[in-house]
Design a protein around this motif. Sequence first.
Motif, short mmCIF file in Angstrom:
data_model
loop_
_atom_site.label_atom_id
_atom_site.label_comp_id
_atom_site.label_asym_id
_atom_site.label_seq_id
_atom_site.Cartn_x
_atom_site.Cartn_y
_atom_site.Cartn_z
N ILE A 18 73.00 -9.10 86.59
CA ILE A 18 74.40 -9.53 86.59
C ILE A 18 74.98 -9.35 88.00
O ILE A 18 75.28 -8.24 88.43
CB ILE A 18 75.22 -8.73 85.56
CG1 ILE A 18 74.63 -8.91 84.16
CG2 ILE A 18 76.67 -9.20 85.58
CD1 ILE A 18 75.25 -8.02 83.11
N ASP A 19 75.12 -10.47 88.71
CA ASP A 19 75.74 -10.44 90.03
C ASP A 19 77.14 -11.05 89.94
O ASP A 19 77.62 -11.40 88.86
CB ASP A 19 74.87 -11.17 91.06
CG ASP A 19 74.61 -12.62 90.68
OD1 ASP A 19 75.30 -13.15 89.77
OD2 ASP A 19 73.72 -13.24 91.29
N ASP A 20 77.80 -11.18 91.09
CA ASP A 20 79.17 -11.68 91.10
C ASP A 20 79.27 -13.10 90.55
O ASP A 20 80.21 -13.44 89.82
CB ASP A 20 79.75 -11.65 92.52
CG ASP A 20 79.99 -10.23 93.02
OD1 ASP A 20 80.06 -9.32 92.17
OD2 ASP A 20 80.12 -10.04 94.24
N SER A 21 78.30 -13.94 90.89
CA SER A 21 78.32 -15.34 90.46
C SER A 21 78.18 -15.45 88.94
O SER A 21 78.94 -16.17 88.28
CB SER A 21 77.19 -16.12 91.14
OG SER A 21 77.15 -17.45 90.68
N LEU A 22 77.23 -14.71 88.39
CA LEU A 22 77.03 -14.75 86.94
C LEU A 22 78.22 -14.16 86.21
O LEU A 22 78.69 -14.70 85.20
CB LEU A 22 75.75 -14.00 86.56
CG LEU A 22 75.41 -13.95 85.07
CD1 LEU A 22 75.27 -15.36 84.50
CD2 LEU A 22 74.14 -13.16 84.83
N ALA A 23 78.74 -13.04 86.72
CA ALA A 23 79.90 -12.41 86.09
C ALA A 23 81.10 -13.35 86.08
O ALA A 23 81.82 -13.46 85.09
CB ALA A 23 80.24 -11.11 86.82
N SER A 24 81.32 -14.05 87.19
CA SER A 24 82.43 -15.00 87.28
C SER A 24 82.28 -16.10 86.24
O SER A 24 83.25 -16.48 85.57
CB SER A 24 82.49 -15.60 88.69
OG SER A 24 83.51 -16.57 88.77
N ASN A 25 81.06 -16.59 86.08
CA ASN A 25 80.79 -17.65 85.10
C ASN A 25 81.05 -17.15 83.68
O ASN A 25 81.70 -17.83 82.86
CB ASN A 25 79.33 -18.09 85.25
CG ASN A 25 79.07 -19.46 84.65
OD1 ASN A 25 79.92 -20.02 83.96
ND2 ASN A 25 77.90 -19.99 84.90
N ILE A 26 80.58 -15.96 83.38
CA ILE A 26 80.77 -15.37 82.06
C ILE A 26 82.25 -15.15 81.76
O ILE A 26 82.74 -15.49 80.67
CB ILE A 26 80.00 -14.03 81.96
CG1 ILE A 26 78.49 -14.30 81.94
CG2 ILE A 26 80.42 -13.24 80.72
CD1 ILE A 26 77.65 -13.05 82.13
N ILE A 27 82.97 -14.61 82.73
CA ILE A 27 84.40 -14.34 82.53
C ILE A 27 85.19 -15.63 82.34
O ILE A 27 86.06 -15.71 81.45
CB ILE A 27 84.95 -13.54 83.74
CG1 ILE A 27 84.36 -12.13 83.73
CG2 ILE A 27 86.47 -13.49 83.72
CD1 ILE A 27 84.59 -11.36 85.01
#
Length: 213
Positions: A18-27
């Motif tokens: 879980i990096d910033d890009s994936l977290a942003s997508n999930i959120i």
Amino acid sequence: MHYEITEKERIIIVHDYIDDSLASNIIQNMLKLFKDDSTKKIYILIDSQGGKVTSIMAIYDTIRYLSCEVVTIALKYASGLVALLLAAGDTGRRYICNNSEISLFFDFKTNESAIDEILQDSSNRINNIINKLLNCFSENTALDIEKVRVLSTVDTKLSIKNVLEASLADKVIDIYIPFESKLKFSFMENLFRDKYYDRIIKELKVNKVIDRY
């Protein structure tokens, strides 16, 4: 990630590191589903062995922000700080599978990726981060802060009994999650991954963990 295959059923898959890009997508997807209908459940399928502290905490804060019911389901993995996402679901609606691998190991002294992330920070900030994480685990489970601190330094898989007693999850689903195959070509890997999670989602529906729409 392939949210288009699960969006209509309000399912979000937390997969990989879980990096910033994936977290942003999930959120973004969580907030979109909440905006679409704030009364329906959101299902979060967790299958990750770790990630950036700030990225995981951003997802955690979003889960806690949502007023709709959030169902969390650990598939094969919910390791380290990712276990906090499992515990953040609504009480009574946090699930693990028969062979889920759950651990709380995120010791900053031995976790290389965590050290790299906060190496430039002051010792006070590091201590603040650690204390916040310990408090979040304690608030969402039956563990006190010192117990979380001990478990975070032990690289071991928790038994199902331990997971339930610690209130990291509430129920065990009577299915075994297979290991995901690692294929060489990205197109084939993506195709397989869609089918892999599609099969798991069908099993979860059969077990009445996920509602049928």
